[in-house]
Design an enzyme around this catalytic site. Structure first.
Site, mmCIF file in Angstrom:
data_model
loop_
_atom_site.group_PDB
_atom_site.id
_atom_site.type_symbol
_atom_site.label_atom_id
_atom_site.label_comp_id
_atom_site.label_asym_id
_atom_site.label_seq_id
_atom_site.Cartn_x
_atom_site.Cartn_y
_atom_site.Cartn_z
ATOM 1 N N ARG A 1 -3.456 5.521 -13.661
ATOM 2 C CA ARG A 1 -4.594 4.740 -13.148
ATOM 3 C C ARG A 1 -4.911 5.271 -11.756
ATOM 4 O O ARG A 1 -4.078 5.215 -10.861
ATOM 5 C CB ARG A 1 -4.216 3.252 -13.107
ATOM 6 C CG ARG A 1 -5.327 2.313 -12.708
ATOM 7 C CD ARG A 1 -4.832 0.868 -12.805
ATOM 8 N NE ARG A 1 -5.881 -0.090 -12.470
ATOM 9 C CZ ARG A 1 -6.138 -0.531 -11.242
ATOM 10 N NH1 ARG A 1 -5.404 -0.106 -10.218
ATOM 11 N NH2 ARG A 1 -7.107 -1.405 -11.018
ATOM 12 N N LYS B 1 -1.397 4.284 -2.981
ATOM 13 C CA LYS B 1 -0.493 3.186 -2.650
ATOM 14 C C LYS B 1 0.111 3.363 -1.253
ATOM 15 O O LYS B 1 0.270 4.464 -0.747
ATOM 16 C CB LYS B 1 0.611 3.064 -3.701
ATOM 17 C CG LYS B 1 0.115 2.566 -5.061
ATOM 18 C CD LYS B 1 -0.425 1.141 -4.978
ATOM 19 C CE LYS B 1 -1.039 0.643 -6.272
ATOM 20 N NZ LYS B 1 -0.051 0.376 -7.305
#
Length: 319
Positions: free
Chosen positions: A294, A253
């Site tokens: 994830r 991210k």
């Protein structure tokens, strides 16, 4: 551990208290045809983007044959589930992918993986009910909806009818508007996410979806500005009070790249350089209570999860 300087009288042993980690609850996650045990061991969900404009892999798996091979490789590396997506939700404006185009991207991959490895547990990453329905017909066990059922009013009904597993994610606005969103007070972010996830959970239950089929995802990076994601990370234990298992999607991210900018001449570290940071964030998420992670790099994440799980077992022994 925290060790005090005072010895226990006559024993010669230093007093100590264990580091505070979240107490992770255990669940039986009911899917379409089977179930997964959550909490005793972290479940690793591998990410497979079949899009030409993915933020994480730049379209490396847009061709079905490449995507199928990558899914099989992730299972070989220890993935419990592979989450297949046909549309990018990275920040910024883009032309939406049509329903049929999305179906055409993911269906050959789903069918191919199950043809080569019938026991595979697959998830469809979509917010479109028609795509979810097609993927369920192709054999997926769960639907991962980044909108938390908020972008397609028919999605809840499709999932209820299929009696599949569900991941409901929290997000603020649409990706094309994230840069325009007003700032959220970091101290209130966890409360806001908890409140809105509670609303989405209740909507799903009212639609006839069983509680045992639902996992919640706080949506790291989805409408949350950079450093505020760390408040969300340390707030996972509070979100667990909603009574549902939690999924953490922190891999690669942008907030990780921003944090590393001080080590990169003030420039955000690009996606390809966020592997170590992703492992650190995954480990932190597990120790904060996430039952599912994830990830893009399955084997390193599986190893990091094994260590974090062992820490939680040791911490529970001193409870």
């Amino acid at each position: 551990m925290h060790v005090s300087a005072r010895s226990v009288p006559h024993a010669g042993i230093l007093e100590w208290t264990k580091m505070p980690f979240a107490k992770r609850s255990c669940y039986d996650w009911k899917l379409r045809t089977r179930s997964l045990s959550l909490g005793k061991r972290t479940l690793v969900m591998g990410v497979l983007n079949t899009t030409p404009d993915s933020f994480s892999d730049g379209g490396a798996f847009a061709a079905p044959a490449q995507a199928i091979d990558h899914a099989l490789a992730m299972f070989a590396d220890g993935a419990d589930v592979v989450d297949v997506g046909g549309e990018s939700t990275k920040p910024g404006k883009r032309t939406p992918v049509g329903i049929q185009e999305e179906i055409d991207r993911v269906t050959p991959v789903l069918e191919g993986v199950l043809r080569h490895r019938p026991e595979s547990i697959l998830s469809i990453d979509t917010y479109k009910s028609a795509t979810a329905a097609a993927a369920l017909r192709a054999g997926v066990e769960m639907v991962n909806d980044v909108s938390g059922f908020s972008w397609d009013e028919a999605m809840a009904g499709v999932c209820a009818a299929a009696r599949c597993g569900i991941v409901l994610m929290h997000l603020r606005g649409r990706p094309e508007h994230w840069d325009e969103l007003p700032g959220t007070d970091a101290k209130h972010l966890v409360s806001l996410v908890k409140q809105e996830l509670q609303q989405r959970l209740e909507q799903a239950l009212q639609a006839g979806i069983e509680r045992e089929r639902i996992v919640l995802d706080p949506g790291f990076g989805f409408g949350k500005a950079y450093g505020r994601n760390y408040f969300l990370l340390v707030g996972l234990e509070e979100l667990s009070r909603l009574g549902q298992p939690l999924l953490a999607g922190v891999s690669r991210k942008s907030f990780l790249g921003r944090t590393l900018s001080s080590l990169n001449q003030g420039v955000d570290v690009p996606v390809g350089g966020r592997g170590n940071a992703s492992l650190a964030a995954v480990t932190a998420a597990i120790l904060a209570g996430a039952q599912v992670v994830r990830v893009h790099d399955v084997r390193p994440a599986r190893e990091a999860a094994a260590i974090a799980d062992a820490v939680l077992v040791a911490a529970a022994a001193y409870a």
